[in-house]
Design a protein around this motif. Structure first.
Motif, PDB file in Angstrom:
ATOM      1  N   VAL A  93       0.864  -1.185   0.000  1.00 56.53           N
ATOM      2  CA  VAL A  93       0.000   0.000   0.000  1.00 56.53           C
ATOM      3  C   VAL A  93       0.896   1.230   0.000  1.00 56.53           C
ATOM      4  O   VAL A  93       1.520   1.562   1.000  1.00 56.53           O
ATOM      5  N   SER A  94       0.958   1.925  -1.113  1.00 57.91           N
ATOM      6  CA  SER A  94       1.920   3.021  -1.257  1.00 57.91           C
ATOM      7  C   SER A  94       1.303   4.408  -1.101  1.00 57.91           C
ATOM      8  O   SER A  94       2.010   5.400  -1.133  1.00 57.91           O
ATOM      9  N   GLN A  95      -0.020   4.493  -0.956  1.00 56.44           N
ATOM     10  CA  GLN A  95      -0.665   5.800  -0.898  1.00 56.44           C
ATOM     11  C   GLN A  95      -0.199   6.603   0.321  1.00 56.44           C
ATOM     12  O   GLN A  95       0.020   6.046   1.397  1.00 56.44           O
ATOM     13  N   ILE A  96      -0.096   7.924   0.151  1.00 57.92           N
ATOM     14  CA  ILE A  96       0.519   8.761   1.171  1.00 57.92           C
ATOM     15  C   ILE A  96      -0.306   8.839   2.452  1.00 57.92           C
ATOM     16  O   ILE A  96       0.246   8.951   3.536  1.00 57.92           O
ATOM     17  N   TRP A  97      -1.642   8.803   2.347  1.00 67.88           N
ATOM     18  CA  TRP A  97      -2.461   8.888   3.554  1.00 67.88           C
ATOM     19  C   TRP A  97      -2.268   7.684   4.455  1.00 67.88           C
ATOM     20  O   TRP A  97      -2.295   7.791   5.674  1.00 67.88           O
ATOM     21  N   PHE A  98      -2.088   6.521   3.850  1.00 72.48           N
ATOM     22  CA  PHE A  98      -1.879   5.307   4.640  1.00 72.48           C
ATOM     23  C   PHE A  98      -0.609   5.426   5.477  1.00 72.48           C
ATOM     24  O   PHE A  98      -0.605   5.190   6.692  1.00 72.48           O
ATOM     25  N   GLY A  99       0.498   5.820   4.831  1.00 75.55           N
ATOM     26  CA  GLY A  99       1.763   5.967   5.545  1.00 75.55           C
ATOM     27  C   GLY A  99       1.682   7.012   6.645  1.00 75.55           C
ATOM     28  O   GLY A  99       2.214   6.829   7.740  1.00 75.55           O
ATOM     29  N   SER A 100       1.001   8.111   6.374  1.00 76.36           N
ATOM     30  CA  SER A 100       0.881   9.186   7.359  1.00 76.36           C
ATOM     31  C   SER A 100       0.053   8.743   8.565  1.00 76.36           C
ATOM     32  O   SER A 100       0.433   8.985   9.716  1.00 76.36           O
ATOM     33  N   ALA A 101      -1.089   8.085   8.313  1.00 81.34           N
ATOM     34  CA  ALA A 101      -1.949   7.635   9.412  1.00 81.34           C
ATOM     35  C   ALA A 101      -1.233   6.622  10.297  1.00 81.34           C
ATOM     36  O   ALA A 101      -1.292   6.696  11.529  1.00 81.34           O
ATOM     37  N   MET A 102      -0.540   5.681   9.674  1.00 86.56           N
ATOM     38  CA  MET A 102       0.206   4.673  10.433  1.00 86.56           C
ATOM     39  C   MET A 102       1.308   5.339  11.263  1.00 86.56           C
ATOM     40  O   MET A 102       1.559   4.965  12.419  1.00 86.56           O
ATOM     41  N   THR A 103       1.967   6.330  10.688  1.00 84.31           N
ATOM     42  CA  THR A 103       3.050   7.027  11.394  1.00 84.31           C
ATOM     43  C   THR A 103       2.519   7.748  12.625  1.00 84.31           C
ATOM     44  O   THR A 103       3.127   7.699  13.701  1.00 84.31           O
ATOM     45  N   TRP A 104       1.377   8.408  12.499  1.00 83.39           N
ATOM     46  CA  TRP A 104       0.824   9.150  13.638  1.00 83.39           C
ATOM     47  C   TRP A 104       0.430   8.206  14.778  1.00 83.39           C
ATOM     48  O   TRP A 104       0.572   8.546  15.947  1.00 83.39           O
ATOM     49  N   ILE A 105      -0.058   7.018  14.436  1.00 85.14           N
ATOM     50  CA  ILE A 105      -0.389   6.046  15.486  1.00 85.14           C
ATOM     51  C   ILE A 105       0.889   5.592  16.196  1.00 85.14           C
ATOM     52  O   ILE A 105       0.918   5.429  17.416  1.00 85.14           O
ATOM     53  N   MET A 106       1.974   5.420  15.439  1.00 87.07           N
ATOM     54  CA  MET A 106       3.247   5.035  16.062  1.00 87.07           C
ATOM     55  C   MET A 106       3.764   6.138  16.983  1.00 87.07           C
ATOM     56  O   MET A 106       4.305   5.853  18.056  1.00 87.07           O
ATOM     57  N   VAL A 107       3.590   7.377  16.582  1.00 93.05           N
ATOM     58  CA  VAL A 107       3.983   8.500  17.445  1.00 93.05           C
ATOM     59  C   VAL A 107       3.169   8.460  18.741  1.00 93.05           C
ATOM     60  O   VAL A 107       3.714   8.645  19.842  1.00 93.05           O
ATOM     61  N   LEU A 108       1.867   8.186  18.623  1.00 89.56           N
ATOM     62  CA  LEU A 108       1.008   8.074  19.807  1.00 89.56           C
ATOM     63  C   LEU A 108       1.488   6.965  20.732  1.00 89.56           C
ATOM     64  O   LEU A 108       1.571   7.148  21.957  1.00 89.56           O
ATOM     65  N   LEU A 109       1.842   5.818  20.175  1.00 87.67           N
ATOM     66  CA  LEU A 109       2.308   4.695  20.985  1.00 87.67           C
ATOM     67  C   LEU A 109       3.607   5.031  21.724  1.00 87.67           C
ATOM     68  O   LEU A 109       3.788   4.664  22.890  1.00 87.67           O
TER      69      LEU A 109
END
Length: 281
Positions: A93-109
């Motif tokens: 899954v290369s779309q930019i929104w996917f990468g951004s959403a996953m990254t923000w969840i990792m920041v939260l964790l």
């Protein structure tokens, strides 16, 4: 976090810095509207996962056991697992929104990990047994799957909203299709349900052992805030799957229920320690 040993403190500060930078790159990537920063984002996540792995190695050496004896270690392991999920799924899954959403969840964790950071408390006997390790791993992997599902659910709701507003240009090429996001959401729910079911079953056995040893009672376990919240999340997952397959519940309802389940699990993991207290070691 300030009470951590110097070596762990330095590594964890580096973890925080890397993920905060990754969060900033994710925002920049969305603003740019392309995948110009994808390689940098992937490299930062890989570095963050590597640094978290070093943290676990330090903990394992200090404990002389598999490092799942405390909440901080479990949160680090959850961060590693979710980071690996991101690295593998980003290939497909290369779309930019996917990468951004996953990254923000990792920041939260990572931020939540900082809230519960503490020195090694000691080695619990249950954590050194195969069943204790299996219980911890199942619950952590279940947490990673519900986080993945939540990212997919949030993107599904966003994509659905933009399509209804006829903002097709903000969806095409920027995030996976609505159908694909819905499948990813359901897959995460199914995986989480299986893992949490196994974790609860094993946890029930471990609780029975402690009760036989007169360390705790059934009432203590059954009214423990973490037990109650995890059971509520498990019931919500079960209801979602039943409604999905028998009543054909719509994607929006599943997405909202997924987000509720995610916050139940996150609060059960971190919130009870900060606000309620728990008898879980």
């Amino acid at each position: 976090m300030l009470q951590l040993p110097l070596n762990e403190k330095l590594v964890f500060y580096a973890v925080l810095a890397v993920y905060m930078l990754a969060g900033g790159v994710a925002v920049r990537q969305l603003a740019a509207g392309g995948e110009k920063y994808k390689r940098l984002l992937t490299a930062l996540i890989a570095l963050g996962v590597s640094l978290q792995s070093v943290m676990l190695i330090f903990r394992a050496v200090s404990l002389g056991a598999f490092p799942l004896t405390g909440l901080f270690e479990s949160m680090i392991f959850l961060g590693i697992t979710f980071g690996l999920v991101y690295l593998f799924t980003s290939i497909v899954v290369s779309q930019i929104w996917f990468g951004s959403a996953m990254t923000w969840i990792m920041v939260l964790l990572v931020v939540l990990s900082a809230k519960v950071a503490s020195p090694v408390a000691g080695k619990y006997e249950s954590a050194t047994t195969p069943w204790g390790i299996a219980h911890g791993l199942a619950m952590i992997l279940g947490g990673a799957m519900i986080a993945f599902s939540t990212a997919s659910a949030w993107m599904y709701l966003l994509a659905n909203k933009r399509l209804k507003q006829k903002q097709i240009g903000k969806v095409l090429g920027r995030m996976p299709s609505v159908a694909k996001l819905q499948k990813m959401n359901v897959f995460g729910i199914e995986a989480c349900f299986v893992l949490v079911s196994f974790g609860l079953f094993v946890g029930l056995g471990l609780a029975a052992i402690e009760i036989r040893m007169d360390e705790k009672t059934w009432s203590q376990w059954l009214i423990d805030p973490r037990t109650v919240l995890i059971c509520l999340a498990w019931l919500l997952l079960a209801v979602m799957l039943m409604l999905r397959f028998f009543a054909r519940l719509g994607g929006r309802a599943i997405a909202y229920m997924t987000i509720v389940a995610f916050f139940l699990i996150i609060f059960a993991t971190v919130g009870v320690v900060m606000f309620c207290g728990t008898i879980h070691d």
